[in-house]
Design a protein around this motif. Structure first.
Motif, short mmCIF file in Angstrom:
data_model
loop_
_atom_site.label_atom_id
_atom_site.label_comp_id
_atom_site.label_asym_id
_atom_site.label_seq_id
_atom_site.Cartn_x
_atom_site.Cartn_y
_atom_site.Cartn_z
N ASN A 1 16.45 -79.44 48.90
CA ASN A 1 15.69 -80.65 48.59
C ASN A 1 15.53 -80.77 47.07
OD1 ASN A 1 14.17 -78.27 48.98
ND2 ASN A 1 12.25 -79.41 49.15
N PHE A 2 16.60 -81.26 46.43
CA PHE A 2 16.62 -81.35 44.97
C PHE A 2 16.21 -82.74 44.51
CE2 PHE A 2 19.89 -78.08 45.95
CZ PHE A 2 19.29 -77.02 45.31
N GLN A 3 15.88 -82.82 43.24
CA GLN A 3 15.51 -84.07 42.61
C GLN A 3 15.84 -83.97 41.13
OE1 GLN A 3 11.38 -84.10 43.59
NE2 GLN A 3 10.81 -82.62 42.02
N ALA A 4 15.82 -85.10 40.43
CA ALA A 4 16.08 -85.11 38.99
C ALA A 4 14.75 -85.10 38.24
CB ALA A 4 16.89 -86.34 38.61
N ASN B 1 14.81 -78.02 41.91
CA ASN B 1 14.10 -77.94 43.18
C ASN B 1 12.62 -78.28 42.92
OD1 ASN B 1 12.97 -75.66 42.05
ND2 ASN B 1 13.51 -74.29 43.73
N PRO B 2 11.77 -78.34 43.95
CA PRO B 2 10.38 -78.72 43.71
C PRO B 2 9.63 -77.81 42.75
CG PRO B 2 10.90 -78.94 46.03
CD PRO B 2 12.09 -78.28 45.39
N GLN B 3 10.11 -76.57 42.54
CA GLN B 3 9.45 -75.66 41.60
C GLN B 3 10.04 -75.74 40.19
OE1 GLN B 3 10.44 -74.54 44.87
NE2 GLN B 3 8.35 -75.24 45.35
N GLY B 4 11.02 -76.59 39.98
CA GLY B 4 11.60 -76.78 38.66
C GLY B 4 12.79 -75.90 38.35
N ALA B 5 13.28 -75.12 39.31
CA ALA B 5 14.48 -74.30 39.08
C ALA B 5 15.70 -75.21 39.08
CB ALA B 5 14.62 -73.23 40.16
N ARG B 6 16.58 -75.05 38.10
CA ARG B 6 17.71 -75.96 37.91
C ARG B 6 18.94 -75.51 38.71
NH1 ARG B 6 17.38 -77.01 31.31
NH2 ARG B 6 15.37 -78.16 31.36
N GLU C 1 10.86 -64.36 46.98
CA GLU C 1 10.00 -64.73 45.86
C GLU C 1 9.00 -65.80 46.25
OE1 GLU C 1 10.03 -63.27 43.04
OE2 GLU C 1 11.99 -62.31 42.85
N GLY C 2 9.04 -66.27 47.51
CA GLY C 2 8.22 -67.40 47.91
C GLY C 2 8.87 -68.71 47.48
N ASN C 3 8.34 -69.82 47.97
CA ASN C 3 8.86 -71.15 47.63
C ASN C 3 10.35 -71.28 47.98
OD1 ASN C 3 6.40 -72.15 46.49
ND2 ASN C 3 6.82 -70.97 44.64
N ASN C 4 10.74 -70.64 49.09
CA ASN C 4 12.13 -70.70 49.57
C ASN C 4 13.13 -70.09 48.59
OD1 ASN C 4 11.28 -72.14 51.89
ND2 ASN C 4 11.36 -74.06 50.74
N LEU C 5 12.70 -69.14 47.79
CA LEU C 5 13.57 -68.52 46.79
C LEU C 5 13.72 -67.03 47.07
CD1 LEU C 5 12.14 -70.17 43.53
CD2 LEU C 5 14.18 -70.86 44.80
N TRP C 6 14.91 -66.51 46.76
CA TRP C 6 15.17 -65.08 46.81
C TRP C 6 15.78 -64.64 45.49
CZ3 TRP C 6 16.46 -68.19 51.04
CH2 TRP C 6 15.81 -67.89 52.24
N SER C 7 15.64 -63.35 45.21
CA SER C 7 16.28 -62.80 44.01
C SER C 7 17.08 -61.56 44.39
CB SER C 7 15.24 -62.46 42.94
OG SER C 7 14.31 -61.51 43.42
N GLU C 8 18.03 -61.22 43.55
CA GLU C 8 18.93 -60.09 43.79
C GLU C 8 18.17 -58.76 43.67
OE1 GLU C 8 22.58 -57.99 41.28
OE2 GLU C 8 21.90 -60.02 40.79
N THR C 9 18.55 -57.80 44.51
CA THR C 9 18.03 -56.44 44.41
C THR C 9 19.21 -55.46 44.53
OG1 THR C 9 17.70 -56.13 46.80
CG2 THR C 9 15.89 -57.15 45.55
#
Length: 425
Positions: free
Chosen positions: A105-108, A116-121, A351-359
């Motif tokens: 769910n992206f936006q400009a 995304n809604p949290q501002g990640a590009r 990471e929350g907010n539908n985000l994951w990070s590498e481990t």
């Protein structure tokens, strides 16, 4: 020992309920992957050879595993809503850190970056200069908002059929203002200068005294562009007439096929627009023309220039190529969406907010273009729904509740037994 086992059972049942509650809470979360509580038994260490007599000490929670199955893809009709049909994650830049998501769910934002809604590009592969390749470094996707530049016409196409029984005009010499001085004329082709201003190119056909031969005169905005033509100056005193110049001869075989010019190309003289644009140097392709029958017919016209255009829409293909489409029919490639996958997606850190990070457990990301290797396709105008099956979760809730009640009842039973032993006299 029995009390501890029952307490551990209550604890695991409570954890199972918590995981189920979290799943149910996210039944409408875009791109959410349901979790599953995983348990293991606890066995107290015993001396060598006494394992057959060992009694377990209960259970413990070992893992809350997210299930990365494919969610349903729902149509939204919004161009920046993206779904992944298959494996992979969207690659995002969150303040310089790389994060991953299945939620599209992206936006400009105010600067035109797709976030995304949290501002990640959203990350894309930058296009090459000609827009045909996308193998450069990852970059932030930024939408264009200005007009597309015009392109001056360099090539024209004109296909026609000249009548085989045509006679020479009754008036000579040729004058475009006198209809009886030429046999036929084209309907006019709209061409564009370097500033995107339109002009009209017209061809006039004059039957010569020679069999199967025609003379063609070419004009742009009424100015001759034949060999040796010189524009006139009607504002001069006295007015200076234009020099029409030497026409191009078209010759046909006795079967009606064009033989001269051999390649069907007619170079047009330079035309200088009054708009301040650069000179137009064009070539007219008449290779598809013939001489048949008794009527003049114009079959096809075309040219390779275009005016400036305004942005109409953003379109994203299944392979993730992002195009800006303009009102002049031009598509400009802005980049190709980058997807990433992992050997062990369950090792990703939520990471929350539908985000994951590498481990370390997830392994190094493999980043590539959609619909390549093991990466899925992009479906624009769609979103991936949560993978939570509400009916299944309600059944899990009932099961966990029964487990909780059973372990609580076991505590009560052991308490009664203990009380009985204490009351023995």
């Amino acid at each position: 020992m029995g009390f501890n086992a029952s307490l551990s059972g209550i604890s695991t049942a409570n954890a199972d309920l918590s995981v189920t509650a979290n799943n149910i809470a996210n039944v409408n979360t875009v791109g959410f992957k349901e979790s599953r509580a995983e348990f293991a038994n606890v066995l107290t260490a015993t001396g060598y050879g006494l394992q057959n007599n060992a009694i377990g000490s209960g259970a413990r929670l070992t893992n809350v595993a997210q299930q990365f199955s494919q969610g349903n893809i729902d149509q939204t009709g919004r161009s920046l809503d993206l779904a992944i049909a298959g494996e992979g994650f969207f690659t995002l830049n969150m303040n310089g850190s790389r994060v991953y998501s299945r939620a599209g769910n992206f936006q400009a934002d105010k600067n035109g970056y797709v976030v995304n809604p949290q501002g990640a590009r959203l990350q894309v592969y930058a296009p090459s200069a000609d827009g045909t390749r996308f193998d450069g470094a990852l970059t932030d996707l930024r939408l264009l908002s200005g007009d597309s530049a015009p392109r001056p016409t360099s090539q024209l196409e004109l296909a026609f059929t000249l009548p085989a029984n045509a006679k020479e005009p009754t008036i000579t010499p040729f004058d475009p203002a006198v209809s009886n001085s030429y046999s036929h004329s084209s309907g006019g082709i709209t061409v564009f200068d370097s500033l995107g201003v339109s002009h009209i190119q017209t061809s006039y056909f004059v039957k010569t005294a020679n069999p199967n031969e025609w003379a063609v005169y070419n004009f742009v905005d009424g100015v001759p562009v034949n060999n040796g033509s010189v524009p006139g100056d009607p504002t001069a005193t006295p007015p200076v007439p234009a020099v029409i110049g030497t026409p191009t001869l078209l010759q046909f075989s006795d079967s009606g096929a064009l033989t001269t010019p051999a390649d069907g190309k007619i170079p047009l003289g330079a035309f200088t627009p009054s708009t301040g644009a650069g000179q137009l140097a064009m070539s007219l392709d008449v290779s598809g023309s013939t001489q048949y029958g008794e009527k003049f017919n114009q079959h096809n016209t075309g040219q390779d220039g275009y005016a400036s255009g305004k942005l109409n829409e953003i379109n994203i293909s299944e392979k993730g190529v992002v195009y800006a489409r303009y009102s002049n029919g031009v598509d400009v490639a802005l980049g190709q969406v980058a997807l990433s996958n992992f050997n062990n997606p369950q090792g990703l850190l939520g990471e929350g907010n539908n985000l994951w990070s590498e481990t370390f457990a997830s392994g190094t990301p493999r980043t590539g273009a959609p619909d390549s290797s093991d990466l899925g396709q992009i479906q624009a105008g769609s979103l991936e729904a949560s993978t939570v099956d509400l009916t299944q979760q309600l059944v899990n809730m009932i099961t966990a509740q029964r487990n909780f009640q059973a372990n609580a009842q076991m505590l009560s039973t052991q308490d009664q037994i203990t009380q009985t032993v204490i009351n023995i006299r």
